[in-house]
Write a protein that holds these residues in place. Structure first.
Motif, short mmCIF file in Angstrom:
data_model
loop_
_atom_site.label_atom_id
_atom_site.label_comp_id
_atom_site.label_asym_id
_atom_site.label_seq_id
_atom_site.Cartn_x
_atom_site.Cartn_y
_atom_site.Cartn_z
N ARG A 4 0.84 -1.19 0.00
CA ARG A 4 0.00 0.00 0.00
C ARG A 4 0.88 1.24 0.00
NH1 ARG A 4 -4.58 -1.42 4.61
NH2 ARG A 4 -5.33 -3.36 3.64
N PHE A 5 0.32 2.36 -0.48
CA PHE A 5 1.05 3.61 -0.41
C PHE A 5 1.06 4.11 1.04
CE2 PHE A 5 -0.01 3.72 -4.97
CZ PHE A 5 1.26 3.97 -5.48
N LEU A 6 2.19 4.67 1.45
CA LEU A 6 2.33 5.25 2.77
C LEU A 6 1.77 6.67 2.73
CD1 LEU A 6 3.39 4.97 5.67
CD2 LEU A 6 5.58 5.90 4.85
N GLY A 7 0.53 6.81 3.17
CA GLY A 7 -0.11 8.11 3.11
C GLY A 7 -0.14 8.62 1.68
N ARG A 8 -0.01 9.93 1.54
CA ARG A 8 0.01 10.55 0.22
C ARG A 8 1.46 10.72 -0.25
NH1 ARG A 8 -3.34 15.64 0.51
NH2 ARG A 8 -4.98 14.13 1.03
N SER A 9 2.18 9.60 -0.23
CA SER A 9 3.55 9.59 -0.74
C SER A 9 3.64 8.56 -1.84
CB SER A 9 4.54 9.23 0.39
OG SER A 9 4.55 7.83 0.63
N VAL A 208 -2.15 11.48 5.39
CA VAL A 208 -1.25 10.89 6.38
C VAL A 208 -1.71 9.46 6.64
CG1 VAL A 208 -0.33 11.05 8.72
CG2 VAL A 208 -0.81 13.14 7.42
N GLY A 209 -0.87 8.49 6.33
CA GLY A 209 -1.23 7.09 6.50
C GLY A 209 -0.97 6.61 7.91
N ALA A 210 -1.83 5.71 8.38
CA ALA A 210 -1.66 5.15 9.72
C ALA A 210 -0.70 3.98 9.69
CB ALA A 210 -3.00 4.69 10.28
N VAL A 211 0.27 4.03 10.60
CA VAL A 211 1.15 2.90 10.90
C VAL A 211 0.68 2.42 12.27
CG1 VAL A 211 3.53 2.16 11.30
CG2 VAL A 211 3.04 3.91 9.57
N VAL A 212 -0.05 1.33 12.31
CA VAL A 212 -0.76 0.93 13.53
C VAL A 212 0.16 0.16 14.47
CG1 VAL A 212 -2.68 -0.40 14.46
CG2 VAL A 212 -2.96 0.86 12.30
N TRP A 213 0.24 0.64 15.72
CA TRP A 213 0.99 -0.12 16.72
C TRP A 213 0.04 -0.75 17.74
CZ3 TRP A 213 0.84 1.25 21.91
CH2 TRP A 213 0.59 2.60 22.25
#
Length: 342
Positions: A4-9, A208-213
């Motif tokens: 998946r794309f990391l946020g709008r990058s 801004v993509g979520a990196v879930v912890w």
């Protein structure tokens, strides 16, 4: 593995990433998580790469830098096959007044130290581990932009920010043309859905993509905790629960009951279902999984390659639905103008 794309990058990351909090095992918190050494970490990296999981997440405070050092040793000779994510902001040295925060002094020094421990000359994703209200945003953001321009960092993110922390930071970056944050490493799980109230709509709006912890709710959704049964003797929960949010027992059991029902229908495990639910949520770029051993890792990897049905997702939504804080409960009364993110 899905990417998946990391946020709008333009950076694509695997739907599952591996957290190195179990590497090293130093201190009461990280000791309760695990104590994986270089040999064990190398084997876990092997399994991850075989499955297409290429993103490894760490932080300077994980076992006092030992987790980064072990990760660096485990990926030696194959840096070009992996993506490294790490973090800094929290206090690293009790005897140094400047070994904390997001000042220019601390960020420049800590990134260089992290590069040395990781055995690399660049970090793919660098995240501020928390918000530093005592350092001007202009100082922090200009320093991070300098590190990107110097080639030491490729993408920027944050962790554990509130909505206004993140939005103000993005506005300052836009004002001066500095590098924007594209990721927010945030706590999110079936028993911790606060992320949905403000951070998720913000992430959609601002890219801004979520990196879930902690996607399994501080170990509560591993399938070892069930209504009417004693807590497991071997678990990281007793040693780490005090660091996490409290969870009402009846609420937890209601969610676990729903997970058990769907596990019986799908043949999947409770953790696999909890992870798969997260992978279907808006803004989620990657979910950070952890494992003390190869067996746990392979089980978590089974969360991808299939999807819960919309009806099953709806049942989990209903079982885990929280009562939002104000003004979010009020806004939900006007869904015509404030719809839930999709």
């Amino acid at each position: 593995m899905e990417y998946r794309f990391l946020g709008r990058s333009g950076l694509r990351v695997p739907a599952l990433s591996f957290g190195t909090g179990t590497f090293g095992g130093k201190g009461p918190l990280f000791g309760s998580w695990g104590n994986t050494d270089v040999a064990g970490a190398t084997r876990l990296v092997d399994v991850c790469l075989d499955a297409g999981l290429t993103l490894f997440d760490s932080a300077d405070v994980y076992s006092g830098g030992e987790a980064e050092r072990i990760l660096g040793a485990a990926i030696k000779g194959r840096r070009d096959q992996v993506l490294i994510s790490t973090k800094a902001t929290f206090r690293f040295d009790d005897n140094d007044p400047n070994a904390v925060g997001s000042s220019r002094f601390h960020l420049l020094r800590t990134v260089d130290a992290q590069l040395q421990r990781l055995g690399t000359d660049y970090i793919d994703l660098f995240q501020l581990h928390g918000f530093d209200a005592k350092t001007p945003l202009e100082e922090t953001l200009s320093t991070l932009d300098d590190l990107v321009r110097a080639g030491k960092i490729r993408y920027l993110g944050v962790s554990n920010f509130s909505g206004w922390h993140l939005m103000k930071s993005l506005a300052v970056a836009d004002r001066y043309g500095w590098t924007r944050y594209v990721a927010h490493q945030a706590y999110y799980s079936l028993i911790g859905r606060d992320y949905e109230w403000e951070l998720m709509p913000l992430g959609l709006d601002q890219g801004v993509g979520a990196v879930v912890w902690s996607p399994l709710g501080w170990g509560r959704l591993t399938g070892k905790i069930r209504r009417g049964q004693p807590r497991p003797e071997v678990s990281r929960l007793p040693g780490s629960a005090e660091y996490g949010p409290p969870v009402d027992e009846e609420y937890l059991y209601r969610v676990v009951d729903a997970l058990d029902e769907i596990a019986a229908e799908t043949g999947k495990t409770v953790p696999q279902i909890a992870l798969n639910w997260l992978l279907q949520r808006p803004t989620v770029s990657t979910v950070v999984i952890g494992a003390r051993n190869e067996e746990q890792l392979r089980q978590n990897l089974g969360a991808v390659g299939w999807n819960l049905t919309p009806e099953q997702v709806a049942r989990l939504d209903a079982a885990s639905a929280p009562t939002p804080a104000y003004p979010y409960w009020h806004q939900r009364g006007f869904a015509e103008r404030n719809p839930f993110p999709v």
